[in-house]
Design a protein around this motif. Sequence first.
Motif, PDB file in Angstrom:
ATOM      1  N   THR A 115      42.157  78.461  25.635  1.00 53.14           N
ATOM      2  CA  THR A 115      42.475  79.764  26.225  1.00 53.14           C
ATOM      3  C   THR A 115      42.914  80.701  25.109  1.00 53.14           C
ATOM      4  O   THR A 115      43.247  80.270  24.006  1.00 53.14           O
ATOM      5  CB  THR A 115      43.621  79.714  27.259  1.00 53.14           C
ATOM      6  N   THR A 118      47.477  84.807  23.394  1.00 57.05           N
ATOM      7  CA  THR A 118      48.370  85.963  23.366  1.00 57.05           C
ATOM      8  C   THR A 118      48.980  86.252  24.735  1.00 57.05           C
ATOM      9  O   THR A 118      48.437  85.880  25.773  1.00 57.05           O
ATOM     10  CB  THR A 118      47.634  87.229  22.880  1.00 57.05           C
ATOM     11  N   PHE A 119      50.097  86.970  24.666  1.00 56.41           N
ATOM     12  CA  PHE A 119      50.837  87.349  25.872  1.00 56.41           C
ATOM     13  C   PHE A 119      51.079  88.847  25.862  1.00 56.41           C
ATOM     14  O   PHE A 119      51.213  89.468  24.800  1.00 56.41           O
ATOM     15  CB  PHE A 119      52.174  86.603  25.916  1.00 56.41           C
ATOM     16  N   GLN A 191      50.426  93.001  22.309  1.00 58.21           N
ATOM     17  CA  GLN A 191      49.772  91.713  22.522  1.00 58.21           C
ATOM     18  C   GLN A 191      50.284  90.766  21.436  1.00 58.21           C
ATOM     19  O   GLN A 191      50.024  90.968  20.255  1.00 58.21           O
ATOM     20  CB  GLN A 191      48.251  91.903  22.421  1.00 58.21           C
ATOM     21  N   GLU A 194      52.642  83.367  20.342  1.00 55.91           N
ATOM     22  CA  GLU A 194      53.866  82.648  20.113  1.00 55.91           C
ATOM     23  C   GLU A 194      53.879  82.155  18.656  1.00 55.91           C
ATOM     24  O   GLU A 194      52.813  81.927  18.077  1.00 55.91           O
ATOM     25  CB  GLU A 194      53.966  81.433  21.071  1.00 55.91           C
ATOM     26  N   VAL A 208      57.985  88.917  28.072  1.00 57.37           N
ATOM     27  CA  VAL A 208      56.612  88.555  28.387  1.00 57.37           C
ATOM     28  C   VAL A 208      56.392  88.813  29.871  1.00 57.37           C
ATOM     29  O   VAL A 208      57.147  88.320  30.713  1.00 57.37           O
ATOM     30  CB  VAL A 208      56.331  87.077  28.055  1.00 57.37           C
ATOM     31  N   SER A 211      50.060  86.666  30.799  1.00 62.19           N
ATOM     32  CA  SER A 211      49.361  85.866  29.799  1.00 62.19           C
ATOM     33  C   SER A 211      47.886  86.244  29.779  1.00 62.19           C
ATOM     34  O   SER A 211      47.198  86.167  30.791  1.00 62.19           O
ATOM     35  CB  SER A 211      49.494  84.376  30.121  1.00 62.19           C
ATOM     36  N   SER A 279      57.888  77.941  22.693  1.00 63.90           N
ATOM     37  CA  SER A 279      56.510  78.363  22.446  1.00 63.90           C
ATOM     38  C   SER A 279      55.524  77.276  22.849  1.00 63.90           C
ATOM     39  O   SER A 279      54.519  77.543  23.532  1.00 63.90           O
ATOM     40  CB  SER A 279      56.326  78.701  20.964  1.00 63.90           C
ATOM     41  N   ARG A 282      55.359  76.966  26.624  1.00 61.51           N
ATOM     42  CA  ARG A 282      54.593  78.041  27.259  1.00 61.51           C
ATOM     43  C   ARG A 282      53.097  77.759  27.167  1.00 61.51           C
ATOM     44  O   ARG A 282      52.348  77.970  28.127  1.00 61.51           O
ATOM     45  CB  ARG A 282      54.963  79.373  26.601  1.00 61.51           C
ATOM     46  N   TYR A 283      52.657  77.259  26.013  1.00 61.77           N
ATOM     47  CA  TYR A 283      51.237  76.929  25.845  1.00 61.77           C
ATOM     48  C   TYR A 283      50.842  75.710  26.675  1.00 61.77           C
ATOM     49  O   TYR A 283      49.747  75.663  27.250  1.00 61.77           O
ATOM     50  CB  TYR A 283      50.910  76.696  24.369  1.00 61.77           C
ATOM     51  N   GLN A 286      50.365  76.637  30.464  1.00 61.24           N
ATOM     52  CA  GLN A 286      49.164  77.363  30.871  1.00 61.24           C
ATOM     53  C   GLN A 286      47.882  76.650  30.441  1.00 61.24           C
ATOM     54  O   GLN A 286      46.784  77.198  30.579  1.00 61.24           O
ATOM     55  CB  GLN A 286      49.181  78.789  30.324  1.00 61.24           C
ATOM     56  N   THR A 288      46.754  75.673  27.430  1.00 63.17           N
ATOM     57  CA  THR A 288      46.097  76.234  26.248  1.00 63.17           C
ATOM     58  C   THR A 288      45.491  75.156  25.358  1.00 63.17           C
ATOM     59  O   THR A 288      44.373  75.301  24.847  1.00 63.17           O
ATOM     60  CB  THR A 288      47.093  77.087  25.443  1.00 63.17           C
TER      61      THR A 288
END
Length: 334
Positions: A115, A118-119, A191, A194, A208, A211, A279, A282-283, A286, A288
């Motif tokens: 993915t 950036t956020f 934009q 992390e 944030v 996403s 960080s 968060r990845y 989602q 990533t």
Amino acid sequence: MKGKAWWMPAAVLLLLFSVVLSGCSSSSSGNVKVNVGEVTRSVFYAPEYVAHAQGFFEEEGLDVEIQTTAGGDKTMAALLAGSIDIALVGSETSIYVYQQGAEDPVINFAQLTQTDGTFLFARDQSADFDWNQLKGSEFLGQRKGGMPQMAGEFALGKKGIDPHKDLTLIQNIDFANITSAFASGTGDYVQLFEPQASIFEKEGRGKVVASFGVESGNLPYTVFMTKQSFIKDNKDVVSKFTRSIHKAQLWVEEHTAQEIADVIMPYFKDADRDIVVSSVQRYKDQGTYALDPIIDDNEWNNLLDVMENAGELQERVPASAIVDNTFAEEAAGK
């Protein structure tokens, strides 16, 4: 990208000042030495550092050296010049090279992230976020033709926002200076990758609110790639390298953000551990980090949609032209 090759200035410099490598050599340990150039040093690439720190490359008889070749153009130029063996960079760069009619095309062989990384970061922390709030705002974006900007524009379009008409889009600031520009007061939104997004949240500079990775969908965002000639001459090395990456992908999936942070902290010596943990989390949340190195057709077609939307695609390049999943499928047992 039309006209003069976008990577040519950097390539000329590298050809003049770099020693062109003819293939892999052996290190003092007897392992095969492989030089990898990453487009930036980022928590976004955690599985790469896990493979290195946990000895997965060594287990396969490889001595991998990671160097940061800042910027997609510089990374691709280094690969084409032969100063690195393998590049970790966005798949769009291989398409740009292909569109220039390269005799020795660059082949994507192992996906690392699936993915955008950036956020959307808002300076205003008080209001509940709605995408329509971006209309009429000042947006600090990324480089034209780069995946962050293209994925960002693609996501905005899905929300009914034309980034070139509905907001003031700032794109004249170098990637390395974007965070400092926002910190100094430029832009209502920015934009961010992390760990910078978490750092800014901790510093109270905003929050944030969305996403771009979630909104733009799965695509081969960052991939290990090399020249077709390198694969032809070093199939065993590419196979071992891909197996090492898949081991790291499984390790990252099976371990907590805290455990991952402890392993990769040596690659981020000046970073706050709590920021690295948040960080990575968060990845992970989602999805990533790719679970295997295979680039599937849906991901590739989504990448082409993103590039087409940005006006950076001369033709829809079929995956069969510059993607080789042989090594990834072998590593994943598929």
